[in-house]
Design a protein around this motif. Sequence first.
Motif, PDB file in Angstrom:
ATOM      1  N   GLU A 110     -52.201  23.334  14.327  1.00 27.88           N
ATOM      2  CA  GLU A 110     -50.735  23.358  14.395  1.00 27.88           C
ATOM      3  C   GLU A 110     -50.138  24.697  13.997  1.00 27.88           C
ATOM      4  OE1 GLU A 110     -49.379  20.143  12.006  1.00 27.88           O
ATOM      5  OE2 GLU A 110     -50.008  18.589  13.441  1.00 27.88           O
ATOM      6  N   ARG A 111     -50.907  25.540  13.335  1.00 30.59           N
ATOM      7  CA  ARG A 111     -50.391  26.860  12.953  1.00 30.59           C
ATOM      8  C   ARG A 111     -50.382  27.831  14.128  1.00 30.59           C
ATOM      9  NH1 ARG A 111     -54.855  27.561   8.481  1.00 30.59           N
ATOM     10  NH2 ARG A 111     -55.947  26.901  10.360  1.00 30.59           N
ATOM     11  N   ARG A 112     -51.076  27.474  15.178  1.00 30.54           N
ATOM     12  CA  ARG A 112     -51.182  28.358  16.331  1.00 30.54           C
ATOM     13  C   ARG A 112     -49.940  28.221  17.215  1.00 30.54           C
ATOM     14  NH1 ARG A 112     -55.530  30.867  17.612  1.00 30.54           N
ATOM     15  NH2 ARG A 112     -56.772  29.495  16.286  1.00 30.54           N
ATOM     16  N   PRO A 113     -49.398  29.311  17.755  1.00 25.22           N
ATOM     17  CA  PRO A 113     -48.248  29.205  18.667  1.00 25.22           C
ATOM     18  C   PRO A 113     -48.520  28.213  19.793  1.00 25.22           C
ATOM     19  CG  PRO A 113     -48.662  31.497  18.114  1.00 25.22           C
ATOM     20  CD  PRO A 113     -49.801  30.717  17.538  1.00 25.22           C
ATOM     21  N   LEU A 114     -47.471  27.524  20.227  1.00 21.31           N
ATOM     22  CA  LEU A 114     -47.648  26.385  21.129  1.00 21.31           C
ATOM     23  C   LEU A 114     -48.311  26.747  22.451  1.00 21.31           C
ATOM     24  CD1 LEU A 114     -44.288  24.518  20.482  1.00 21.31           C
ATOM     25  CD2 LEU A 114     -46.591  23.674  19.964  1.00 21.31           C
ATOM     26  N   LEU A 115     -47.897  27.845  23.063  1.00 24.60           N
ATOM     27  CA  LEU A 115     -48.518  28.204  24.332  1.00 24.60           C
ATOM     28  C   LEU A 115     -49.968  28.656  24.143  1.00 24.60           C
ATOM     29  CD1 LEU A 115     -45.588  29.867  26.309  1.00 24.60           C
ATOM     30  CD2 LEU A 115     -46.719  27.684  26.760  1.00 24.60           C
ATOM     31  N   GLU A 116     -50.285  29.157  22.962  1.00 24.53           N
ATOM     32  CA  GLU A 116     -51.686  29.473  22.670  1.00 24.53           C
ATOM     33  C   GLU A 116     -52.492  28.183  22.530  1.00 24.53           C
ATOM     34  OE1 GLU A 116     -52.866  32.534  22.687  1.00 24.53           O
ATOM     35  OE2 GLU A 116     -50.918  33.505  22.907  1.00 24.53           O
ATOM     36  N   GLN A 117     -51.865  27.132  21.984  1.00 17.46           N
ATOM     37  CA  GLN A 117     -52.530  25.831  21.945  1.00 17.46           C
ATOM     38  C   GLN A 117     -52.837  25.355  23.363  1.00 17.46           C
ATOM     39  OE1 GLN A 117     -50.545  22.847  19.492  1.00 17.46           O
ATOM     40  NE2 GLN A 117     -49.789  24.419  18.090  1.00 17.46           N
ATOM     41  N   ALA A 118     -51.839  25.497  24.240  1.00 23.33           N
ATOM     42  CA  ALA A 118     -52.054  25.109  25.635  1.00 23.33           C
ATOM     43  C   ALA A 118     -53.183  25.919  26.261  1.00 23.33           C
ATOM     44  CB  ALA A 118     -50.762  25.299  26.428  1.00 23.33           C
ATOM     45  N   LYS A 119     -53.228  27.203  25.960  1.00 26.00           N
ATOM     46  CA  LYS A 119     -54.266  28.079  26.519  1.00 26.00           C
ATOM     47  C   LYS A 119     -55.653  27.623  26.080  1.00 26.00           C
ATOM     48  CE  LYS A 119     -55.349  31.969  24.550  1.00 26.00           C
ATOM     49  NZ  LYS A 119     -55.279  33.357  24.003  1.00 26.00           N
ATOM     50  N   PHE A 120     -55.831  27.338  24.790  1.00 25.27           N
ATOM     51  CA  PHE A 120     -57.154  26.935  24.317  1.00 25.27           C
ATOM     52  C   PHE A 120     -57.543  25.567  24.856  1.00 25.27           C
ATOM     53  CE2 PHE A 120     -56.805  30.376  21.182  1.00 25.27           C
ATOM     54  CZ  PHE A 120     -58.105  30.862  21.228  1.00 25.27           C
ATOM     55  N   SER A 121     -56.574  24.681  25.059  1.00 27.49           N
ATOM     56  CA  SER A 121     -56.888  23.398  25.685  1.00 27.49           C
ATOM     57  C   SER A 121     -57.366  23.614  27.113  1.00 27.49           C
ATOM     58  CB  SER A 121     -55.651  22.490  25.659  1.00 27.49           C
ATOM     59  OG  SER A 121     -55.970  21.183  26.070  1.00 27.49           O
ATOM     60  N   ALA A 122     -56.731  24.562  27.817  1.00 28.57           N
ATOM     61  CA  ALA A 122     -57.151  24.900  29.181  1.00 28.57           C
ATOM     62  C   ALA A 122     -58.558  25.488  29.184  1.00 28.57           C
ATOM     63  CB  ALA A 122     -56.158  25.876  29.799  1.00 28.57           C
ATOM     64  N   ILE A 123     -58.859  26.352  28.222  1.00 24.90           N
ATOM     65  CA  ILE A 123     -60.195  26.953  28.147  1.00 24.90           C
ATOM     66  C   ILE A 123     -61.241  25.877  27.889  1.00 24.90           C
ATOM     67  CG2 ILE A 123     -61.659  28.509  26.810  1.00 24.90           C
ATOM     68  CD1 ILE A 123     -59.143  30.231  26.325  1.00 24.90           C
ATOM     69  N   PHE A 124     -60.925  24.926  27.009  1.00 19.26           N
ATOM     70  CA  PHE A 124     -61.828  23.808  26.742  1.00 19.26           C
ATOM     71  C   PHE A 124     -62.170  23.078  28.042  1.00 19.26           C
ATOM     72  CE2 PHE A 124     -62.176  19.206  26.055  1.00 19.26           C
ATOM     73  CZ  PHE A 124     -63.251  19.134  25.189  1.00 19.26           C
ATOM     74  N   SER A 125     -61.135  22.784  28.852  1.00 21.10           N
ATOM     75  CA  SER A 125     -61.363  22.065  30.111  1.00 21.10           C
ATOM     76  C   SER A 125     -62.154  22.904  31.103  1.00 21.10           C
ATOM     77  CB  SER A 125     -60.026  21.652  30.728  1.00 21.10           C
ATOM     78  OG  SER A 125     -59.420  20.626  29.985  1.00 21.10           O
ATOM     79  N   ASN A 126     -61.821  24.178  31.218  1.00 19.07           N
ATOM     80  CA  ASN A 126     -62.528  25.056  32.148  1.00 19.07           C
ATOM     81  C   ASN A 126     -63.994  25.209  31.752  1.00 19.07           C
ATOM     82  OD1 ASN A 126     -62.258  27.102  34.439  1.00 19.07           O
ATOM     83  ND2 ASN A 126     -63.165  28.346  32.820  1.00 19.07           N
ATOM     84  N   ASN A 127     -64.243  25.378  30.458  1.00 20.61           N
ATOM     85  CA  ASN A 127     -65.625  25.439  29.970  1.00 20.61           C
ATOM     86  C   ASN A 127     -66.388  24.180  30.355  1.00 20.61           C
ATOM     87  OD1 ASN A 127     -65.137  27.904  28.757  1.00 20.61           O
ATOM     88  ND2 ASN A 127     -65.034  27.104  26.673  1.00 20.61           N
ATOM     89  N   LEU A 128     -65.729  23.036  30.191  1.00 15.85           N
ATOM     90  CA  LEU A 128     -66.383  21.758  30.453  1.00 15.85           C
ATOM     91  C   LEU A 128     -66.699  21.594  31.933  1.00 15.85           C
ATOM     92  CD1 LEU A 128     -67.293  19.500  28.635  1.00 15.85           C
ATOM     93  CD2 LEU A 128     -65.139  18.320  29.070  1.00 15.85           C
ATOM     94  N   ASP A 129     -65.805  22.052  32.789  1.00 18.28           N
ATOM     95  CA  ASP A 129     -66.078  22.004  34.231  1.00 18.28           C
ATOM     96  C   ASP A 129     -67.359  22.769  34.555  1.00 18.28           C
ATOM     97  OD1 ASP A 129     -63.809  20.501  34.730  1.00 18.28           O
ATOM     98  OD2 ASP A 129     -62.588  22.208  35.367  1.00 18.28           O
ATOM     99  N   GLU A 130     -67.491  23.979  34.032  1.00 20.64           N
ATOM    100  CA  GLU A 130     -68.687  24.782  34.306  1.00 20.64           C
ATOM    101  C   GLU A 130     -69.927  24.126  33.706  1.00 20.64           C
ATOM    102  OE1 GLU A 130     -68.542  28.923  33.574  1.00 20.64           O
ATOM    103  OE2 GLU A 130     -66.643  29.247  34.625  1.00 20.64           O
ATOM    104  N   PHE A 131     -69.780  23.512  32.534  1.00 20.44           N
ATOM    105  CA  PHE A 131     -70.901  22.832  31.891  1.00 20.44           C
ATOM    106  C   PHE A 131     -71.435  21.723  32.802  1.00 20.44           C
ATOM    107  CE2 PHE A 131     -72.289  19.359  28.991  1.00 20.44           C
ATOM    108  CZ  PHE A 131     -73.367  19.993  28.386  1.00 20.44           C
ATOM    109  N   PHE A 132     -70.545  20.944  33.389  1.00 18.07           N
ATOM    110  CA  PHE A 132     -70.981  19.881  34.291  1.00 18.07           C
ATOM    111  C   PHE A 132     -71.554  20.448  35.583  1.00 18.07           C
ATOM    112  CE2 PHE A 132     -68.803  16.936  31.533  1.00 18.07           C
ATOM    113  CZ  PHE A 132     -69.486  15.739  31.721  1.00 18.07           C
ATOM    114  N   MET A 133     -70.916  21.482  36.113  1.00 14.90           N
ATOM    115  CA  MET A 133     -71.373  22.045  37.382  1.00 14.90           C
ATOM    116  C   MET A 133     -72.762  22.656  37.284  1.00 14.90           C
ATOM    117  SD  MET A 133     -68.054  23.759  39.253  1.00 14.90           S
ATOM    118  CE  MET A 133     -67.464  24.737  37.882  1.00 14.90           C
ATOM    119  N   VAL A 134     -73.138  23.113  36.095  1.00  8.57           N
ATOM    120  CA  VAL A 134     -74.414  23.818  35.949  1.00  8.57           C
ATOM    121  C   VAL A 134     -75.398  23.037  35.081  1.00  8.57           C
ATOM    122  CG1 VAL A 134     -75.529  25.944  35.177  1.00  8.57           C
ATOM    123  CG2 VAL A 134     -73.300  26.046  36.306  1.00  8.57           C
ATOM    124  N   ARG A 135     -75.038  22.811  33.821  1.00  7.98           N
ATOM    125  CA  ARG A 135     -75.998  22.223  32.885  1.00  7.98           C
ATOM    126  C   ARG A 135     -76.249  20.732  33.168  1.00  7.98           C
ATOM    127  NH1 ARG A 135     -79.262  25.516  31.530  1.00  7.98           N
ATOM    128  NH2 ARG A 135     -80.026  23.874  30.126  1.00  7.98           N
TER     129      ARG A 135
END
Length: 725
Positions: free
Chosen positions: A36-61
């Motif tokens: 919660e200390r992180r700026p809100l749009l930065e929170q959105a960014k890291f949530s997006a990175i989490f999802s993008n990472n997960l997509d690649e994890f499924f596509m490859v691993r």
Amino acid sequence: MVTANPAPTVPPELYINRELSWIDFNYRVLAQALDERRPLLEQAKFSAIFSNNLDEFFMVRVATLKSQLEAGVTCLSDDGLTPQEQLEAIRQKLRPLLELQQQHYRHSLKSHLAEYGLQLIDYANLNDAQRSWVDDYFCSAIFPVLTPLAVDPSHPFPFISNLSLNVAALVRDPETGQQEFARVKVPQKILPRFVQIPTDLSDRQPSPVFTAVPLEQVVAFNLSLLFPGMSVEGHYFFRVTRDADLELRDLEADDLMEALEEGLRKRRRGGEVVRLEVADEMPESVVQLLMEGTAVEPQDVYRINGPLGLDDLMSLMAVPLPQLKEKPHKGRTAPALARAQKSLLEDGSIKAEEFESIFSVIRRGDVLLQHPYDLFTTSVEEFLNQAADDPSVLAIKMTLYRTSRDSGVVSALIRAAENGKQVMALVELKARFDEDNNIQWAKRLESSGVHVVYGVIGLKTHTKILLVVRKEKDRLNSYVHIGTGNYNARTSGLYTDLGLLTANPDFGADLVELFNYLTGFSKQQSFRRLLVAPVSLRSRMEELIRREIDHARAGREGHIRAKMNSLVDPAIIALLYEASQAGVRIQLVVRGMCSLRPGMAGISDHIEVVSVIGRFLEHSRVFWFGNAGEPEVFIGSADWMTRNLDRRVEAVAPVEDPVLRHHLEELLDLYLHDAGAWHMGPEGQFSQRPVEGDATLTQATLMKRWRGGLTAAREPVGKAAGSTA
């Protein structure tokens, strides 16, 4: 005859599964969004990175594990699990993380963004004026590109493309009473995921800064226009992930480009479905139909209580709300290069007598670069640009693994070739998910007269090296850059990386021979200074670890400190366990996967592992060996992973200048004592110390130092308040 030490092995119970360790890393990414200390749009960014990472994890691993399962592979992983057991463990570990992400989006992120004028409104909650505008937008901009595909005995189940967002529509024929199923693909590739609505239509006062509705909801609530005369009884969202790993046989270089282009065409269509995401409210009957149509098993289905594909949250970073983002970081020109900028000479900022070429600076002494704090454009790109235009430069050779679309690096290479210099670029066509981009660069370079090669058959060229050969006083001198990161101006501002500029003749000679190895038929087996994989890197790293073991057993202090992205190589892990049991103190900074278990009594109680996740992606690799008071330190492109040590071309270089070595030692100290670091326990669990008050946070500390124009190599390690974000 000298007998080599046998490769050490690690028992399965002392090895953490690499896939599960990766999920732990991605949780640490998600934790940045939940902070919660992180700026809100930065929170959105890291949530997006989490999802993008997960997509690649499924596509490859996950795709790899499923391929093993389908092929009847029964061999166990290094931790003793079968492919089926790994897939089951992955699912169990992921489910609570996915719910955490959705809870954060539904109950925290959306409402808090709305307080600052960024409204993400569900279609059902639009006011009359907004709904009228959205429906008009659907008719004019969306409806013409949609293609509803029925599924019935005369219409087979349609192909669902990889990572596409889709609507499953249930419609009923009022004349026959028959319920039918149709699929509608959401055109998210050609239209924004969040459809922006004029803010003056809002009921809120003052008017919001940004109002949008999800594209898939606009489609779903206008399905009646796609099925005139039918009754729409329900709509449900779903998304598939397909196997996207490219499998290529070892081919001659002439065939590699064509093979990759064909492989990319197949990837765009996608392989077998490895994950089916469905809206949580989807009826089981519809889920069963989708499972049959996509040929997935129940364990491949993920019910999601919220929007699918949250990687699109990244687009919100474009909303003009700077107070909801981190303050922009502006790097500096490395002090050693401050008077070596050609642009300052050309615009009159410095006088001709004050300017010195970048070659003069490097001849005077090695220069250590630390990105993003030191600007890539005024260091690596300046080096290349001066080399391209300098009449005394005869040749430029470099490796390109990933580079940006508007690459100044590529432009400099093309200009150098046009200026008559011998220019060679080794373009790694097999850089995963960047193959298409690299194919286009390779074609452009070749057409401009650059000699383009594609590396060594059977090995991926991951090393980051650049060689400039210059004629000076009737002799040829070499200037070298060796780095930990890609030659990519865009990612240089997002990743932390290190680079070394040097005129050391041994480094130059090593790179000449390494490039001959990469482009010709050389079977070079030794180098003067560089540690090169797959030739000498593994053996030398093992020797350095064993030397610390010998020091410890002889009563001298044994000490190893290292920073890397991943630690999963079983032989290295077994050797580190042996070192710990001999009394060697081992301090590791591992951003991502770590299969070693630290802190186990009698086994690894002298090993400490921390992970630092912050505003920038930690990407630098540093290896430090105490050597009984005469330390040696190395930087380079390789992690302690089997693929880096045995199946890739990598280069790791010693940093021998005492001042630069001291800087790297201080840098390791900062990471190891980062107040926000995640500490790893013996079961693989990570815990983060709460950041309070005047705490030392590595990235914040380094940004503060660089803003103050200080030279970190000569200043004491201090404290900085604030967040790593």
